[in-house]
Write a protein that holds these residues in place. Structure first.
Motif, PDB file in Angstrom:
ATOM      1  N   GLY A  69       6.299 -26.603 -17.548  1.00 24.33           N
ATOM      2  CA  GLY A  69       5.946 -27.984 -17.879  1.00 24.33           C
ATOM      3  C   GLY A  69       5.068 -28.641 -16.836  1.00 24.33           C
ATOM      4  O   GLY A  69       5.213 -29.830 -16.567  1.00 24.33           O
ATOM      5  N   VAL A  70       4.151 -27.873 -16.264  1.00 24.25           N
ATOM      6  CA  VAL A  70       3.287 -28.369 -15.195  1.00 24.25           C
ATOM      7  C   VAL A  70       1.830 -28.221 -15.616  1.00 24.25           C
ATOM      8  O   VAL A  70       1.443 -27.217 -16.206  1.00 24.25           O
ATOM      9  N   GLU A  71       1.030 -29.236 -15.310  1.00 25.71           N
ATOM     10  CA  GLU A  71      -0.411 -29.164 -15.543  1.00 25.71           C
ATOM     11  C   GLU A  71      -1.059 -28.356 -14.419  1.00 25.71           C
ATOM     12  O   GLU A  71      -0.617 -28.407 -13.275  1.00 25.71           O
ATOM     13  N   VAL A  72      -2.124 -27.656 -14.746  1.00 26.80           N
ATOM     14  CA  VAL A  72      -2.844 -26.838 -13.773  1.00 26.80           C
ATOM     15  C   VAL A  72      -4.049 -27.612 -13.262  1.00 26.80           C
ATOM     16  O   VAL A  72      -4.816 -28.170 -14.046  1.00 26.80           O
ATOM     17  N   GLU A  73      -4.199 -27.638 -11.941  1.00 28.51           N
ATOM     18  CA  GLU A  73      -5.384 -28.209 -11.308  1.00 28.51           C
ATOM     19  C   GLU A  73      -6.237 -27.060 -10.775  1.00 28.51           C
ATOM     20  O   GLU A  73      -5.707 -26.133 -10.169  1.00 28.51           O
ATOM     21  N   ILE A  74      -7.536 -27.138 -10.982  1.00 29.76           N
ATOM     22  CA  ILE A  74      -8.444 -26.114 -10.479  1.00 29.76           C
ATOM     23  C   ILE A  74      -8.796 -26.437  -9.029  1.00 29.76           C
ATOM     24  O   ILE A  74      -9.157 -27.566  -8.707  1.00 29.76           O
ATOM     25  N   GLU A  75      -8.690 -25.417  -8.174  1.00 29.13           N
ATOM     26  CA  GLU A  75      -8.970 -25.573  -6.747  1.00 29.13           C
ATOM     27  C   GLU A  75      -9.997 -24.518  -6.327  1.00 29.13           C
ATOM     28  O   GLU A  75      -9.663 -23.340  -6.184  1.00 29.13           O
ATOM     29  N   PRO A  76     -11.255 -24.911  -6.149  1.00 27.36           N
ATOM     30  CA  PRO A  76     -12.319 -23.969  -5.797  1.00 27.36           C
ATOM     31  C   PRO A  76     -12.044 -23.136  -4.549  1.00 27.36           C
ATOM     32  O   PRO A  76     -12.500 -21.989  -4.465  1.00 27.36           O
ATOM     33  N   VAL A  77     -11.283 -23.664  -3.602  1.00 22.87           N
ATOM     34  CA  VAL A  77     -10.975 -22.916  -2.375  1.00 22.87           C
ATOM     35  C   VAL A  77     -10.256 -21.600  -2.687  1.00 22.87           C
ATOM     36  O   VAL A  77     -10.365 -20.637  -1.935  1.00 22.87           O
ATOM     37  N   LEU A  78      -9.551 -21.536  -3.822  1.00 27.95           N
ATOM     38  CA  LEU A  78      -8.783 -20.350  -4.176  1.00 27.95           C
ATOM     39  C   LEU A  78      -9.606 -19.269  -4.874  1.00 27.95           C
ATOM     40  O   LEU A  78      -9.074 -18.217  -5.208  1.00 27.95           O
TER      41      LEU A  78
END
Length: 147
Positions: A69-78
Motif C-alpha cells: 500500500g505504498v506509492e513509488v517515488e522515482i529516484e535518479p540516484v538509484l
C-alpha cells in the motif's frame, strides 16, 4: 531500517533497446510480488519506496508495493553507481524501501553494515547502520509469501 530490493529478473535487450528500457520477465514479476507479500507477512510497514528510473526497477517497485500500500517515488540516484542509502532514507520514515541494481546494492549493504553480501535478482536486505538484520534470496521470499 533501510530495505534494499534488487530488481527482479529482466529480459535481455531487444535490438535497438537500451539497457534502461529492459522490462521484467514473468519470473521477475513473480519475484517482485513475492518480495512485497513477504514484507507484508513479516509485518514490515514501509513508509516510503524509492526506485531507480530503469524500467525493471520501476516495475519491481510497483509490483512489490501493491502488497504494501505504498506509492513509488522515482529516484535518479538509484539508476546506477555509488549512492548513500542513509542520505536517501533521511526524513522519509523509519522503514524505507530502495529498489535498484547491482553491484550498487551489495556495496550499499557492505557500507551500511560491514557485511559482504551478493544481492540476487529479486533479493532483499534489511539494514541499519552497523547491522545487517536480514538477507533474503528470492526462494526464501517466495516461501514467506506462500507463493
Amino acid at each position: 531500517m533501510i530495505w534494499l530490493l534488487r530488481h527482479g529478473d529482466a529480459h535481455d535487450p531487444e535490438p535497438g533497446q537500451s539497457d534502461a528500457e529492459r522490462p521484467l520477465t514473468e519470473k521477475g514479476e513473480r519475484q517482485a510480488r513475492a518480495a512485497g507479500v513477504a514484507l507484508a507477512r513479516l509485518g514490515v510497514e514501509i513508509d516510503c519506496c524509492l526506485a531507480s528510473p530503469r524500467v525493471r526497477a520501476r516495475e519491481t517497485a510497483r509490483l512489490a508495493c501493491e502488497a504494501l500500500g505504498v506509492e513509488v517515488e522515482i529516484e535518479p540516484v538509484l539508476q546506477g553507481g555509488r549512492f548513500e542509502p542513509e542520505a536517501l532514507a533521511a526524513g522519509r520514515g523509519s522503514q524505507v524501501l530502495l529498489v535498484g541494481h547491482e553491484p550498487d546494492f551489495s556495496r550499499a549493504v557492505r557500507e551500511l553494515t560491514g557485511a559482504v553480501a551478493q544481492m540476487k535478482k529479486g533479493g532483499l536486505a534489511g539494514c541499519d547502520p552497523g547491522l545487517l538484520h536480514v538477507l533474503l534470496r528470492p526462494a526464501e521470499l517466495r516461501a514467506i509469501a506462500g507463493a
